[in-house]
Design a protein around this motif. Structure first.
Motif, PDB file in Angstrom:
ATOM      1  N   ASN A  30       0.851  -1.185   0.000  1.00 26.18           N
ATOM      2  CA  ASN A  30       0.000   0.000   0.000  1.00 26.18           C
ATOM      3  C   ASN A  30       0.896   1.247   0.000  1.00 26.18           C
ATOM      4  O   ASN A  30       1.589   1.498   0.984  1.00 26.18           O
ATOM      5  CB  ASN A  30      -0.888  -0.024   1.249  1.00 26.18           C
ATOM      6  CG  ASN A  30      -1.903   1.095   1.276  1.00 26.18           C
ATOM      7  OD1 ASN A  30      -1.749   2.121   0.621  1.00 26.18           O
ATOM      8  ND2 ASN A  30      -2.951   0.906   2.048  1.00 26.18           N
ATOM      9  N   PRO A  31       0.906   2.029  -1.077  1.00 32.88           N
ATOM     10  CA  PRO A  31       1.767   3.211  -1.124  1.00 32.88           C
ATOM     11  C   PRO A  31       1.549   4.181   0.033  1.00 32.88           C
ATOM     12  O   PRO A  31       2.471   4.891   0.429  1.00 32.88           O
ATOM     13  CB  PRO A  31       1.395   3.867  -2.464  1.00 32.88           C
ATOM     14  CG  PRO A  31       0.888   2.752  -3.295  1.00 32.88           C
ATOM     15  CD  PRO A  31       0.172   1.836  -2.345  1.00 32.88           C
ATOM     16  N   GLY A  32       0.330   4.201   0.571  1.00 31.97           N
ATOM     17  CA  GLY A  32       0.030   5.154   1.632  1.00 31.97           C
ATOM     18  C   GLY A  32       0.743   4.889   2.930  1.00 31.97           C
ATOM     19  O   GLY A  32       0.903   5.796   3.752  1.00 31.97           O
ATOM     20  N   ASN A  33       1.187   3.642   3.142  1.00 34.11           N
ATOM     21  CA  ASN A  33       1.868   3.351   4.404  1.00 34.11           C
ATOM     22  C   ASN A  33       3.110   2.478   4.228  1.00 34.11           C
ATOM     23  O   ASN A  33       3.592   1.889   5.184  1.00 34.11           O
ATOM     24  CB  ASN A  33       0.898   2.708   5.404  1.00 34.11           C
ATOM     25  CG  ASN A  33       0.211   1.463   4.866  1.00 34.11           C
ATOM     26  OD1 ASN A  33       0.818   0.672   4.165  1.00 34.11           O
ATOM     27  ND2 ASN A  33      -1.071   1.297   5.196  1.00 34.11           N
ATOM     28  N   TYR A  34       3.629   2.400   3.006  1.00 32.35           N
ATOM     29  CA  TYR A  34       4.814   1.570   2.765  1.00 32.35           C
ATOM     30  C   TYR A  34       6.058   2.218   3.365  1.00 32.35           C
ATOM     31  O   TYR A  34       6.869   1.558   4.018  1.00 32.35           O
ATOM     32  CB  TYR A  34       4.999   1.341   1.267  1.00 32.35           C
ATOM     33  CG  TYR A  34       6.127   0.387   0.941  1.00 32.35           C
ATOM     34  CD1 TYR A  34       5.971  -0.984   1.145  1.00 32.35           C
ATOM     35  CD2 TYR A  34       7.341   0.839   0.440  1.00 32.35           C
ATOM     36  CE1 TYR A  34       7.000  -1.870   0.862  1.00 32.35           C
ATOM     37  CE2 TYR A  34       8.366  -0.033   0.144  1.00 32.35           C
ATOM     38  CZ  TYR A  34       8.204  -1.380   0.364  1.00 32.35           C
ATOM     39  OH  TYR A  34       9.232  -2.255   0.076  1.00 32.35           O
ATOM     40  N   VAL A  35       6.222   3.510   3.139  1.00 32.16           N
ATOM     41  CA  VAL A  35       7.338   4.260   3.720  1.00 32.16           C
ATOM     42  C   VAL A  35       6.826   5.403   4.579  1.00 32.16           C
ATOM     43  O   VAL A  35       7.324   5.649   5.683  1.00 32.16           O
ATOM     44  CB  VAL A  35       8.274   4.808   2.616  1.00 32.16           C
ATOM     45  CG1 VAL A  35       9.353   5.709   3.215  1.00 32.16           C
ATOM     46  CG2 VAL A  35       8.923   3.652   1.858  1.00 32.16           C
ATOM     47  N   ASP A  36       5.812   6.112   4.079  1.00 39.89           N
ATOM     48  CA  ASP A  36       5.231   7.199   4.858  1.00 39.89           C
ATOM     49  C   ASP A  36       4.635   6.658   6.158  1.00 39.89           C
ATOM     50  O   ASP A  36       4.125   5.538   6.194  1.00 39.89           O
ATOM     51  CB  ASP A  36       4.116   7.884   4.059  1.00 39.89           C
ATOM     52  CG  ASP A  36       4.657   8.740   2.924  1.00 39.89           C
ATOM     53  OD1 ASP A  36       5.486   9.611   3.204  1.00 39.89           O
ATOM     54  OD2 ASP A  36       4.261   8.521   1.765  1.00 39.89           O
TER      55      ASP A  36
END
Length: 478
Positions: free
Chosen positions: A113-119
């Motif tokens: 999930n791009p929303g919580n992969y690194v952020d």
């Protein structure tokens, strides 16, 4: 796919291999589901995966919240093979890139999930970035993403970039707002990295519980990918669709609107029911694509009238006359045929008729109202935004949904979210008036819109606490 006389044409995408399964290109639209067992429970996960596959599921996804769960995918895969099943398994990863890297060793596909992969996890805080600071954040994503890409290349593991409206990062929200543009950019940031790295075993999903947001965002994503010469296969779904007729109608309105436009290579109907119950619904949606595309085309250009069915625009009203073998098929067919017309606001009312005497005028009117509510046009009853559950679910989800529905179904127009865990909970339920969200094992937090008003309530007290909150809020609305 060859273009049909009424204008239907399936979007051409690149073919991707997930294990031995081919997705996209000229391959059939694939259907899938997700287990609700703990991924540490090998026998339970294998048994449930077998039920999904026996029902016709072509991929099985499992939540993979930690390294132990990721490593146990090896045992689950072995258990399936011992029983003669070779269906690809998919690891569902949130928050932890290290887990995704372990899962890539054992799963045929990894969803991140791009929303919580690194952020960090979404907090709804507005953060000001200079262009230089924003570029630095993108560099940070690329550095952290590259090890996973290289592992997937080495092990021939596919990747799904799965954006959820409910888990957009504060960084994306601060720059783009809570908009389809922000949802799409969250996805495109990762796709641009994949394209630069020449990694092509990629699928994409953009999901929301709001059907209008979901459809608008997927359409915008397709436009953006075309501009940047990307042709990745698309997975479609409406998150937190609910159960029963509500879940089926909401899924058919959102997924069906896109399928009738030729968009979609694999789908999941997310119901708050046993996972194998999702598969027949998904297969019916696929079977109904061309009939519903014809009905939609009839309303838009008046060219089609076949099999005693019609769909026409009469001012701001859709008049739909359909035939179906049973009530569920009629639900799905009506929702698919009208979904895009209502989402695009080409009409704001719906009248459904049929020649089948089994279905009364009152029942058809209730279905029409349900479809209008699913398209966010007219709210005539309480709306429940409930997730399907997975191995992250922290309480008895289905019993709780029934208890809350029984106590609140008289509250016309109210939106209540019932979420199994915090992954998408506070974000995906931001459109709701109240939320019931799993906070820890057997513990619940209650929300009024985006604000947590009570934390870590024991599960056995939580439904009553929710009802007290609703009663208090209605007495003192301010």
């Amino acid at each position: 796919m060859t273009e049909q006389p009424f204008g239907y044409k399936r979007r051409q995408s690149d073919e991707v291999c997930v294990g031995d399964l081919r997705i996209g290109g000229d391959n059939p639209i694939r259907v899938q589901s997700m287990t609700t067992t703990s991924t540490l429970d090998t026998d339970g996960s294998v048994e449930q995966a077998c039920r999904i596959i026996d029902a016709g599921g072509e991929l099985v996804r499992l939540t993979t919240q930690g390294t132990k769960e990721a490593e146990n995918l090896r045992n689950i895969s072995a258990g399936l093979r011992e029983k003669g099943y070779h269906t690809p398994i998919v690891a569902d990863v949130h928050f932890n890139p290290n887990v995704a890297e372990v899962a890539a060793l054992y799963a045929q596909k990894v969803r991140i999930n791009p929303g919580n992969y690194v952020d960090p996890a979404r907090t709804f805080k507005r953060i000001e970035y200079t262009d230089e600071q924003y570029a630095d954040e993108l560099q940070k994503i690329e550095r952290r993403f590259l090890p996973l890409i290289n592992l997937c290349k080495a092990h021939r593991t596919a990747l799904r970039i799965g954006v959820n409206h409910g888990s957009l990062s504060d960084r994306i929200m601060s720059r783009y707002g809570d908009t389809p543009e922000g949802i799409v950019e969250s996805c495109m940031e990762f796709l641009r990295i994949l394209k630069r790295e020449r990694f092509n075993d990629v699928l994409i999903s953009i999901k929301a519980s709001n059907t209008v947001v979901m459809v608008q965002s997927v359409r915008l994503l397709v436009e953006c990918m075309e501009r940047e010469q990307m042709h990745y296969p698309l997975h479609l779904g409406v998150t937190e669709a609910g159960e029963g007729e509500d879940g089926r109608v909401r899924s058919a309105v959102g997924i069906g609107a896109l399928l009738t436009e030729g968009i979609g290579d694999t789908i999941r109907v997310s119901l708050s029911e046993e996972p194998e119950a999702e598969i027949p619904v998904a297969k019916t949606l696929v079977r109904l694509i061309e009939p519903c595309a014809k009905l939609r085309a009839m309303a838009e250009n008046g060219e089609w009238n076949e099999d005693g069915e019609y769909c026409r625009l009469d001012g701001d009203t859709i008049r739909l006359h359909v035939q179906a073998t049973d009530w569920e098929e009629l639900q799905l067919k009506a929702s698919m045929a009208c979904g895009a017309l209502l989402i695009d606001r080409k009409a704001k009312d719906l009248v459904i008729t049929t020649d089948d005497a089994r279905f009364s005028a009152e029942k058809l009117q209730a279905l029409a109202d349900n479809i209008l509510q699913a398209a966010r046009i007219k709210f005539t009853k309480t709306e429940y935004i409930s997730c399907p559950g997975c191995g992250r679910t922290l309480y008895n989800l289905r019993d709780t949904i029934l208890r809350i529905k029984e106590a609140t179904q008289h509250l016309t127009g109210l939106k209540i979210a019932i979420m199994g865990c915090i992954v998408n909970g506070p974000g995906e339920m931001a459109d709701a008036d109240y939320g019931y969200v799993g906070a820890a094992r057997g513990r619940i937090s209650l929300y009024r819109q985006k604000v947590c008003v009570e934390k870590n309530i024991p599960e056995e007290e939580a439904v009553e606490k929710l009802l007290q909150l609703l009663t208090s809020s209605m007495r003192h609305p301010n």
